[in-house]
Design a protein around this motif. Structure first.
Motif, PDB file in Angstrom:
ATOM      1  N   TRP A  75     -29.149   0.151   3.065  1.00  0.00           N
ATOM      2  CA  TRP A  75     -29.166   0.811   1.765  1.00  0.00           C
ATOM      3  C   TRP A  75     -28.581   2.194   1.955  1.00  0.00           C
ATOM      4  O   TRP A  75     -28.688   2.783   3.024  1.00  0.00           O
ATOM      5  N   GLY A  76     -28.009   2.739   0.904  1.00  0.00           N
ATOM      6  CA  GLY A  76     -27.516   4.106   0.949  1.00  0.00           C
ATOM      7  C   GLY A  76     -27.551   4.718  -0.436  1.00  0.00           C
ATOM      8  O   GLY A  76     -27.831   4.044  -1.426  1.00  0.00           O
ATOM      9  N   ALA A  77     -27.281   6.017  -0.481  1.00  0.00           N
ATOM     10  CA  ALA A  77     -27.270   6.728  -1.758  1.00  0.00           C
ATOM     11  C   ALA A  77     -26.274   7.874  -1.693  1.00  0.00           C
ATOM     12  O   ALA A  77     -26.046   8.450  -0.629  1.00  0.00           O
ATOM     13  N   PHE A  78     -25.687   8.170  -2.821  1.00  0.00           N
ATOM     14  CA  PHE A  78     -24.903   9.380  -3.007  1.00  0.00           C
ATOM     15  C   PHE A  78     -25.749  10.219  -3.951  1.00  0.00           C
ATOM     16  O   PHE A  78     -25.897   9.886  -5.135  1.00  0.00           O
ATOM     17  N   VAL A  84     -27.138   4.441  -5.975  1.00  0.00           N
ATOM     18  CA  VAL A  84     -27.773   3.656  -4.905  1.00  0.00           C
ATOM     19  C   VAL A  84     -26.839   2.494  -4.600  1.00  0.00           C
ATOM     20  O   VAL A  84     -26.332   1.839  -5.517  1.00  0.00           O
ATOM     21  N   TRP A  85     -26.618   2.268  -3.299  1.00  0.00           N
ATOM     22  CA  TRP A  85     -25.671   1.230  -2.896  1.00  0.00           C
ATOM     23  C   TRP A  85     -26.174   0.463  -1.689  1.00  0.00           C
ATOM     24  O   TRP A  85     -27.131   0.868  -1.029  1.00  0.00           O
ATOM     25  N   VAL A  86     -25.506  -0.669  -1.404  1.00  0.00           N
ATOM     26  CA  VAL A  86     -25.712  -1.406  -0.160  1.00  0.00           C
ATOM     27  C   VAL A  86     -24.388  -1.414   0.585  1.00  0.00           C
ATOM     28  O   VAL A  86     -23.312  -1.422  -0.018  1.00  0.00           O
ATOM     29  N   THR A 123     -21.921  -0.393  -5.204  1.00  0.00           N
ATOM     30  CA  THR A 123     -22.831   0.367  -6.057  1.00  0.00           C
ATOM     31  C   THR A 123     -23.700  -0.604  -6.853  1.00  0.00           C
ATOM     32  O   THR A 123     -23.181  -1.484  -7.541  1.00  0.00           O
ATOM     33  N   LEU A 124     -25.032  -0.422  -6.754  1.00  0.00           N
ATOM     34  CA  LEU A 124     -25.984  -1.259  -7.488  1.00  0.00           C
ATOM     35  C   LEU A 124     -26.590  -0.524  -8.683  1.00  0.00           C
ATOM     36  O   LEU A 124     -26.869  -1.137  -9.708  1.00  0.00           O
ATOM     37  N   LEU A 125     -26.846   0.789  -8.505  1.00  0.00           N
ATOM     38  CA  LEU A 125     -27.473   1.600  -9.552  1.00  0.00           C
ATOM     39  C   LEU A 125     -26.704   2.901  -9.720  1.00  0.00           C
ATOM     40  O   LEU A 125     -26.214   3.470  -8.740  1.00  0.00           O
ATOM     41  N   ARG A 126     -26.664   3.378 -10.950  1.00  0.00           N
ATOM     42  CA  ARG A 126     -26.076   4.684 -11.258  1.00  0.00           C
ATOM     43  C   ARG A 126     -27.132   5.517 -11.980  1.00  0.00           C
ATOM     44  O   ARG A 126     -28.055   4.972 -12.572  1.00  0.00           O
ATOM     45  N   ARG A 127     -26.939   6.807 -11.940  1.00  0.00           N
ATOM     46  CA  ARG A 127     -27.821   7.744 -12.658  1.00  0.00           C
ATOM     47  C   ARG A 127     -29.294   7.553 -12.313  1.00  0.00           C
ATOM     48  O   ARG A 127     -30.157   7.560 -13.199  1.00  0.00           O
ATOM     49  N   VAL A 128     -29.577   7.358 -11.042  1.00  0.00           N
ATOM     50  CA  VAL A 128     -30.969   7.249 -10.602  1.00  0.00           C
ATOM     51  C   VAL A 128     -31.563   8.655 -10.653  1.00  0.00           C
ATOM     52  O   VAL A 128     -31.031   9.576 -10.032  1.00  0.00           O
ATOM     53  N   PRO A 129     -32.657   8.839 -11.398  1.00  0.00           N
ATOM     54  CA  PRO A 129     -33.187  10.189 -11.588  1.00  0.00           C
ATOM     55  C   PRO A 129     -33.755  10.824 -10.320  1.00  0.00           C
ATOM     56  O   PRO A 129     -33.641  12.024 -10.119  1.00  0.00           O
ATOM     57  N   ARG A 130     -34.367  10.025  -9.486  1.00  0.00           N
ATOM     58  CA  ARG A 130     -34.974  10.586  -8.277  1.00  0.00           C
ATOM     59  C   ARG A 130     -34.825   9.560  -7.157  1.00  0.00           C
ATOM     60  O   ARG A 130     -35.395   8.472  -7.230  1.00  0.00           O
ATOM     61  N   LEU A 131     -34.077   9.920  -6.159  1.00  0.00           N
ATOM     62  CA  LEU A 131     -33.849   8.996  -5.052  1.00  0.00           C
ATOM     63  C   LEU A 131     -34.962   9.157  -4.027  1.00  0.00           C
ATOM     64  O   LEU A 131     -35.187  10.244  -3.510  1.00  0.00           O
ATOM     65  N   GLU A 132     -35.661   8.061  -3.762  1.00  0.00           N
ATOM     66  CA  GLU A 132     -36.727   8.083  -2.767  1.00  0.00           C
ATOM     67  C   GLU A 132     -36.131   8.070  -1.373  1.00  0.00           C
ATOM     68  O   GLU A 132     -35.057   7.531  -1.143  1.00  0.00           O
ATOM     69  N   ARG A 133     -36.875   8.612  -0.447  1.00  0.00           N
ATOM     70  CA  ARG A 133     -36.458   8.517   0.953  1.00  0.00           C
ATOM     71  C   ARG A 133     -36.757   7.118   1.493  1.00  0.00           C
ATOM     72  O   ARG A 133     -35.989   6.569   2.238  1.00  0.00           O
TER      73      ARG A 133
END
Length: 171
Positions: A75-78, A84-86, A123-133
């Motif tokens: 998993w990853g995130a920008f 959120v992406w894989v 990319t799986l999700l866009r505009r994620v308000p809070r990215l968890e660790r």
């Protein structure tokens, strides 16, 4: 026209990626990318005149690519855009070589914009308000690929949709 080159997942993998997107969306929120929009961008070309887009379509229809497999195991995130992406834990040499070879040919055709870094991801999700660790359990998917697609991007009602203009021949 706004164009890009991408790998499109086969139907079974597209469904599996959609399931991952559902799990991530339930946990993180944001806007889920629809299954029919899931892809791996190899080269974002931006706005291209119609005639040049048609020439790119003709070029791609004769451009064979080597068949390969891409392992999606991370998993990853920008953070800044809330994406959120894989993708892969380790760099994938074959994908990097394919992306570089495509950009070499695109530049010969007068297309500029090669990125300084290539991070293969879906990319799986866009505009994620809070990215968890803490992320969900790692995915374990294999993406067999044999062709590249030239896509046109349209935006309606704040959602991108894509039209395939051309594909490379099957490897």
């Amino acid at each position: 026209m706004r164009l890009f080159l991408a790998l499109m997942p086969p139907p079974v993998l597209r469904r599996r990626l959609g399931e991952l997107a559902d799990r991530a969306h339930a946990r993180l929120g944001g806007r889920r990318v629809p299954d029919d929009s899931l892809h791996l961008t190899l080269a974002f070309l931006g706005e291209v005149p119609q005639a040049q887009g048609e020439a790119l379509a003709r070029w791609l229809e004769t451009r064979e690519i080597p068949a390969g497999e891409w392992r999606l195991d991370a998993w990853g995130a920008f953070r800044r855009p809330g994406i959120v992406w894989v993708g892969s834990r380790a760099p994938d040499r074959a994908l990097a070589e394919l992306q570089a070879a495509l950009w070499n040919e695109l530049e010969q055709q007068g297309i500029a914009g090669r990125p300084s870094r290539f991070i293969p991801h879906v990319t799986l999700l866009r505009r994620v308000p809070r990215l968890e660790r803490a992320k969900p359990s790692p995915p374990d998917l294999v993406w067999p690929y044999r062709r590249v697609a030239l896509l046109r991007s349209f935006t309606d009602r704040d959602r991108a949709r894509y039209q395939i203009l051309a594909r490379s021949p099957l490897a």
